[in-house]
Design a protein around this motif. Sequence first.
Motif, PDB file in Angstrom:
ATOM      1  N   ASN A 142       0.815  -1.216   0.000  1.00  0.00           N
ATOM      2  CA  ASN A 142       0.000   0.000   0.000  1.00  0.00           C
ATOM      3  C   ASN A 142       0.844   1.259   0.000  1.00  0.00           C
ATOM      4  N   ASN A 143       2.004   1.213  -0.609  1.00  0.00           N
ATOM      5  CA  ASN A 143       2.908   2.357  -0.577  1.00  0.00           C
ATOM      6  C   ASN A 143       2.504   3.493  -1.495  1.00  0.00           C
ATOM      7  N   PHE A 144       2.175   3.167  -2.716  1.00  0.00           N
ATOM      8  CA  PHE A 144       1.989   4.187  -3.726  1.00  0.00           C
ATOM      9  C   PHE A 144       0.614   4.050  -4.363  1.00  0.00           C
ATOM     10  N   PRO A 145       0.068   5.160  -4.786  1.00  0.00           N
ATOM     11  CA  PRO A 145      -1.218   5.074  -5.492  1.00  0.00           C
ATOM     12  C   PRO A 145      -1.012   4.405  -6.844  1.00  0.00           C
ATOM     13  N   TRP A 146      -1.971   3.656  -7.279  1.00  0.00           N
ATOM     14  CA  TRP A 146      -1.926   2.998  -8.576  1.00  0.00           C
ATOM     15  C   TRP A 146      -2.599   3.896  -9.594  1.00  0.00           C
ATOM     16  N   CYS A 147      -1.989   4.021 -10.739  1.00  0.00           N
ATOM     17  CA  CYS A 147      -2.558   4.854 -11.798  1.00  0.00           C
ATOM     18  C   CYS A 147      -3.776   4.160 -12.404  1.00  0.00           C
ATOM     19  N   ASN A 148      -4.426   4.830 -13.292  1.00  0.00           N
ATOM     20  CA  ASN A 148      -5.537   4.241 -14.048  1.00  0.00           C
ATOM     21  C   ASN A 148      -5.045   4.012 -15.466  1.00  0.00           C
ATOM     22  N   PRO A 149      -4.381   2.870 -15.702  1.00  0.00           N
ATOM     23  CA  PRO A 149      -3.782   2.643 -17.024  1.00  0.00           C
ATOM     24  C   PRO A 149      -4.837   2.442 -18.100  1.00  0.00           C
ATOM     25  N   THR A 150      -4.446   2.818 -19.303  1.00  0.00           N
ATOM     26  CA  THR A 150      -5.297   2.528 -20.451  1.00  0.00           C
ATOM     27  C   THR A 150      -5.242   1.023 -20.701  1.00  0.00           C
ATOM     28  N   LYS A 151      -6.085   0.542 -21.571  1.00  0.00           N
ATOM     29  CA  LYS A 151      -6.075  -0.883 -21.911  1.00  0.00           C
ATOM     30  C   LYS A 151      -4.708  -1.291 -22.454  1.00  0.00           C
ATOM     31  N   GLU A 152      -4.131  -0.465 -23.311  1.00  0.00           N
ATOM     32  CA  GLU A 152      -2.820  -0.764 -23.892  1.00  0.00           C
ATOM     33  C   GLU A 152      -1.728  -0.788 -22.829  1.00  0.00           C
ATOM     34  N   GLN A 153      -1.765   0.178 -21.904  1.00  0.00           N
ATOM     35  CA  GLN A 153      -0.770   0.209 -20.828  1.00  0.00           C
ATOM     36  C   GLN A 153      -0.907  -1.018 -19.926  1.00  0.00           C
ATOM     37  N   LYS A 154      -2.142  -1.389 -19.634  1.00  0.00           N
ATOM     38  CA  LYS A 154      -2.380  -2.569 -18.797  1.00  0.00           C
ATOM     39  C   LYS A 154      -1.821  -3.818 -19.479  1.00  0.00           C
ATOM     40  N   GLU A 155      -2.032  -3.950 -20.775  1.00  0.00           N
ATOM     41  CA  GLU A 155      -1.491  -5.097 -21.520  1.00  0.00           C
ATOM     42  C   GLU A 155       0.027  -5.105 -21.490  1.00  0.00           C
ATOM     43  N   THR A 156       0.642  -3.921 -21.611  1.00  0.00           N
ATOM     44  CA  THR A 156       2.099  -3.824 -21.551  1.00  0.00           C
ATOM     45  C   THR A 156       2.611  -4.262 -20.184  1.00  0.00           C
ATOM     46  N   ILE A 157       1.950  -3.826 -19.124  1.00  0.00           N
ATOM     47  CA  ILE A 157       2.327  -4.216 -17.758  1.00  0.00           C
ATOM     48  C   ILE A 157       2.170  -5.720 -17.570  1.00  0.00           C
ATOM     49  N   GLU A 158       1.065  -6.270 -18.042  1.00  0.00           N
ATOM     50  CA  GLU A 158       0.829  -7.714 -17.921  1.00  0.00           C
ATOM     51  C   GLU A 158       1.873  -8.508 -18.695  1.00  0.00           C
ATOM     52  N   ASP A 159       2.223  -8.045 -19.899  1.00  0.00           N
ATOM     53  CA  ASP A 159       3.243  -8.732 -20.700  1.00  0.00           C
ATOM     54  C   ASP A 159       4.589  -8.734 -19.978  1.00  0.00           C
ATOM     55  N   ALA A 160       4.937  -7.597 -19.374  1.00  0.00           N
ATOM     56  CA  ALA A 160       6.203  -7.510 -18.636  1.00  0.00           C
ATOM     57  C   ALA A 160       6.189  -8.469 -17.446  1.00  0.00           C
ATOM     58  N   ALA A 161       5.076  -8.529 -16.740  1.00  0.00           N
ATOM     59  CA  ALA A 161       4.964  -9.427 -15.582  1.00  0.00           C
ATOM     60  C   ALA A 161       5.086 -10.884 -16.016  1.00  0.00           C
ATOM     61  N   HIS A 162       4.451 -11.242 -17.115  1.00  0.00           N
ATOM     62  CA  HIS A 162       4.557 -12.616 -17.628  1.00  0.00           C
ATOM     63  C   HIS A 162       5.998 -12.940 -18.035  1.00  0.00           C
ATOM     64  N   GLY A 163       6.685 -11.957 -18.608  1.00  0.00           N
ATOM     65  CA  GLY A 163       8.080 -12.156 -18.984  1.00  0.00           C
ATOM     66  C   GLY A 163       8.956 -12.454 -17.775  1.00  0.00           C
ATOM     67  N   ILE A 164       8.709 -11.745 -16.692  1.00  0.00           N
ATOM     68  CA  ILE A 164       9.462 -11.986 -15.455  1.00  0.00           C
ATOM     69  C   ILE A 164       9.184 -13.391 -14.936  1.00  0.00           C
ATOM     70  N   LEU A 165       7.920 -13.762 -14.902  1.00  0.00           N
ATOM     71  CA  LEU A 165       7.562 -15.101 -14.410  1.00  0.00           C
ATOM     72  C   LEU A 165       8.136 -16.195 -15.304  1.00  0.00           C
ATOM     73  N   ASP A 166       8.124 -15.988 -16.616  1.00  0.00           N
ATOM     74  CA  ASP A 166       8.694 -16.975 -17.531  1.00  0.00           C
ATOM     75  C   ASP A 166      10.196 -17.127 -17.311  1.00  0.00           C
ATOM     76  N   ALA A 167      10.883 -16.011 -17.111  1.00  0.00           N
ATOM     77  CA  ALA A 167      12.332 -16.069 -16.870  1.00  0.00           C
ATOM     78  C   ALA A 167      12.627 -16.834 -15.593  1.00  0.00           C
ATOM     79  N   ARG A 168      11.832 -16.628 -14.559  1.00  0.00           N
ATOM     80  CA  ARG A 168      12.039 -17.350 -13.305  1.00  0.00           C
ATOM     81  C   ARG A 168      11.799 -18.844 -13.496  1.00  0.00           C
ATOM     82  N   ALA A 169      10.832 -19.219 -14.348  1.00  0.00           N
ATOM     83  CA  ALA A 169      10.562 -20.640 -14.595  1.00  0.00           C
ATOM     84  C   ALA A 169      11.752 -21.291 -15.280  1.00  0.00           C
ATOM     85  N   VAL A 170      12.405 -20.561 -16.200  1.00  0.00           N
ATOM     86  CA  VAL A 170      13.579 -21.097 -16.887  1.00  0.00           C
ATOM     87  C   VAL A 170      14.723 -21.266 -15.897  1.00  0.00           C
TER      88      VAL A 170
END
Length: 80
Positions: free
Chosen positions: A21-49
């Motif tokens: 609960n440190n920082f306020p969360w922005c209201n991302p556009t649909k495109e920004q949300k997809e970019t954030i989700e893609d980055a998160a999936h990339g991190i999780l995939d790298a950890r799986a490898v």
Amino acid sequence: MRTVCGRIKSDYRYSASVVYNNFPWCNPTKEQKETIEDAAHGILDARAVMAAYGFNTKMTESECVAELFKMYEELTKKSN
């Protein structure tokens, strides 16, 4: 984390009310949300490898490359 978390020795201590609960969360556009989700999936995939190789997910890139070269060296020794 360094700013808001406590420490015991050099280890960080987590608190749900502090860490999440440190920082306020922005209201991302649909495109920004997809970019954030893609980055998160990339991190999780790298950890799986990393886990598939038996590596610690906290390894630095240099440590990871060094271990991969050690593995390569072992493979090439066996094929000669």
